[in-house]
Design a protein around this motif. Structure first.
Motif, PDB file in Angstrom:
ATOM      1  N   PRO A  27       5.152   2.346  -0.337  1.00 46.11           N
ATOM      2  CA  PRO A  27       5.316   1.009  -0.911  1.00 46.11           C
ATOM      3  C   PRO A  27       4.076   0.569  -1.704  1.00 46.11           C
ATOM      4  O   PRO A  27       4.211  -0.026  -2.770  1.00 46.11           O
ATOM      5  CB  PRO A  27       5.557   0.123   0.313  1.00 46.11           C
ATOM      6  N   GLU A  28       2.890   0.876  -1.210  1.00 44.62           N
ATOM      7  CA  GLU A  28       1.680   0.483  -1.939  1.00 44.62           C
ATOM      8  C   GLU A  28       1.593   1.171  -3.293  1.00 44.62           C
ATOM      9  O   GLU A  28       1.284   0.530  -4.307  1.00 44.62           O
ATOM     10  CB  GLU A  28       0.425   0.782  -1.121  1.00 44.62           C
ATOM     11  N   GLU A  29       1.878   2.464  -3.348  1.00 38.51           N
ATOM     12  CA  GLU A  29       1.844   3.178  -4.628  1.00 38.51           C
ATOM     13  C   GLU A  29       2.864   2.603  -5.605  1.00 38.51           C
ATOM     14  O   GLU A  29       2.568   2.418  -6.793  1.00 38.51           O
ATOM     15  CB  GLU A  29       2.104   4.670  -4.408  1.00 38.51           C
ATOM     16  N   ILE A  30       4.059   2.322  -5.106  1.00 36.75           N
ATOM     17  CA  ILE A  30       5.101   1.742  -5.955  1.00 36.75           C
ATOM     18  C   ILE A  30       4.655   0.376  -6.478  1.00 36.75           C
ATOM     19  O   ILE A  30       4.799   0.068  -7.664  1.00 36.75           O
ATOM     20  CB  ILE A  30       6.431   1.614  -5.173  1.00 36.75           C
ATOM     21  N   PHE A  31       4.099  -0.452  -5.598  1.00 35.94           N
ATOM     22  CA  PHE A  31       3.678  -1.785  -6.012  1.00 35.94           C
ATOM     23  C   PHE A  31       2.571  -1.709  -7.064  1.00 35.94           C
ATOM     24  O   PHE A  31       2.625  -2.413  -8.079  1.00 35.94           O
ATOM     25  CB  PHE A  31       3.208  -2.608  -4.805  1.00 35.94           C
ATOM     26  N   ARG A  32       1.576  -0.868  -6.826  1.00 36.90           N
ATOM     27  CA  ARG A  32       0.477  -0.737  -7.795  1.00 36.90           C
ATOM     28  C   ARG A  32       0.990  -0.256  -9.148  1.00 36.90           C
ATOM     29  O   ARG A  32       0.542  -0.725 -10.193  1.00 36.90           O
ATOM     30  CB  ARG A  32      -0.604   0.191  -7.258  1.00 36.90           C
ATOM     31  N   ARG A  33       1.934   0.664  -9.149  1.00 41.60           N
ATOM     32  CA  ARG A  33       2.522   1.143 -10.406  1.00 41.60           C
ATOM     33  C   ARG A  33       3.268   0.000 -11.109  1.00 41.60           C
ATOM     34  O   ARG A  33       3.172  -0.161 -12.324  1.00 41.60           O
ATOM     35  CB  ARG A  33       3.474   2.314 -10.115  1.00 41.60           C
ATOM     36  N   LEU A  56      -5.540  -8.151  -3.991  1.00 44.67           N
ATOM     37  CA  LEU A  56      -4.439  -7.368  -3.451  1.00 44.67           C
ATOM     38  C   LEU A  56      -4.767  -6.969  -2.021  1.00 44.67           C
ATOM     39  O   LEU A  56      -5.828  -6.405  -1.757  1.00 44.67           O
ATOM     40  CB  LEU A  56      -4.197  -6.107  -4.280  1.00 44.67           C
ATOM     41  N   THR A  57      -3.861  -7.286  -1.124  1.00 43.81           N
ATOM     42  CA  THR A  57      -3.938  -6.821   0.263  1.00 43.81           C
ATOM     43  C   THR A  57      -2.571  -6.272   0.623  1.00 43.81           C
ATOM     44  O   THR A  57      -1.565  -6.969   0.473  1.00 43.81           O
ATOM     45  CB  THR A  57      -4.305  -7.970   1.232  1.00 43.81           C
ATOM     46  N   VAL A  58      -2.549  -5.028   1.084  1.00 43.16           N
ATOM     47  CA  VAL A  58      -1.307  -4.399   1.494  1.00 43.16           C
ATOM     48  C   VAL A  58      -1.338  -4.241   3.009  1.00 43.16           C
ATOM     49  O   VAL A  58      -2.272  -3.675   3.562  1.00 43.16           O
ATOM     50  CB  VAL A  58      -1.118  -3.025   0.815  1.00 43.16           C
ATOM     51  N   ASP A  75       8.656   2.739   5.164  1.00 43.70           N
ATOM     52  CA  ASP A  75       9.228   2.428   3.852  1.00 43.70           C
ATOM     53  C   ASP A  75       9.007   0.977   3.443  1.00 43.70           C
ATOM     54  O   ASP A  75       9.430   0.564   2.360  1.00 43.70           O
ATOM     55  CB  ASP A  75      10.719   2.759   3.818  1.00 43.70           C
ATOM     56  N   THR A  76       8.333   0.179   4.283  1.00 47.62           N
ATOM     57  CA  THR A  76       8.181  -1.256   4.029  1.00 47.62           C
ATOM     58  C   THR A  76       6.732  -1.687   4.220  1.00 47.62           C
ATOM     59  O   THR A  76       6.070  -1.253   5.159  1.00 47.62           O
ATOM     60  CB  THR A  76       9.094  -2.061   4.978  1.00 47.62           C
ATOM     61  N   ALA A  77       6.276  -2.553   3.317  1.00 49.90           N
ATOM     62  CA  ALA A  77       4.941  -3.149   3.424  1.00 49.90           C
ATOM     63  C   ALA A  77       5.012  -4.604   3.009  1.00 49.90           C
ATOM     64  O   ALA A  77       5.913  -5.010   2.263  1.00 49.90           O
ATOM     65  CB  ALA A  77       3.934  -2.405   2.550  1.00 49.90           C
ATOM     66  N   VAL A  78       4.059  -5.375   3.490  1.00 48.90           N
ATOM     67  CA  VAL A  78       3.877  -6.755   3.057  1.00 48.90           C
ATOM     68  C   VAL A  78       2.672  -6.763   2.129  1.00 48.90           C
ATOM     69  O   VAL A  78       1.600  -6.258   2.488  1.00 48.90           O
ATOM     70  CB  VAL A  78       3.654  -7.699   4.257  1.00 48.90           C
TER      71      VAL A  78
END
Length: 147
Positions: free
Chosen positions: A6-12, A73-75, A82-85
């Protein structure tokens, strides 16, 4: 597609938003992926169903908000891999008023097969309307809804 966190997806996604490539952002959604905006108000949608609704929603974003930076940014991982806040802050300027803005968000992001399956975005419609110079219109629409 290669599985991504999720972090990689969000950063992208943020990199693509900064590049103003909204079609590529929409392509990150699963065909049946959902975008939810629980705090949406006025004419803003509360739920988008599927990649193409997300694409239509994002199409004019660069004409409204000129995001310049992700200031924070804080993950926070969850007990589900599969889930992050994600807590993040965007800075930039609103196109209509040229006013600078700083907006805080909390996102619950779930990915499936490297694509966004659920994007639950807790943003403040009051903060966005104030930044865009549309606070009076948002308040009017809220008053009409509650009349």
């Amino acid at each position: 597609m290669v599985s991504s966190t999720p972090e990689e997806i969000f950063r992208r996604m943020i990199d693509l938003m900064l590049a103003k490539d909204m079609n590529a952002v929409a392509d990150m959604w699963a065909p049946d992926g959902i975008a939810e905006f629980p705090f949406a108000a006025g004419s803003s949608p509360r739920v988008l169903h599927g990649r193409e609704e997300v694409r239509a929603y994002l199409a004019h974003y660069p004409e409204l908000m000129d995001m310049k930076d992700m200031a924070a940014l804080t993950v926070r991982p969850t007990d589900r891999t599969d889930t992050a806040v994600v807590e993040w802050t965007a800075t930039g300027r609103t196109v209509a008023t040229s006013r600078p803005y700083r907006l805080d968000y909390i996102v619950v992001l779930t990915v499936r097969d490297g694509l966004i399956a659920l994007y639950r975005d807790y943003w403040s419609p009051l903060s966005v309307a104030a930044a865009a110079g549309g606070l009076a219109g948002l308040i009017d629409s809220l008053e009409r809804e509650n009349a």
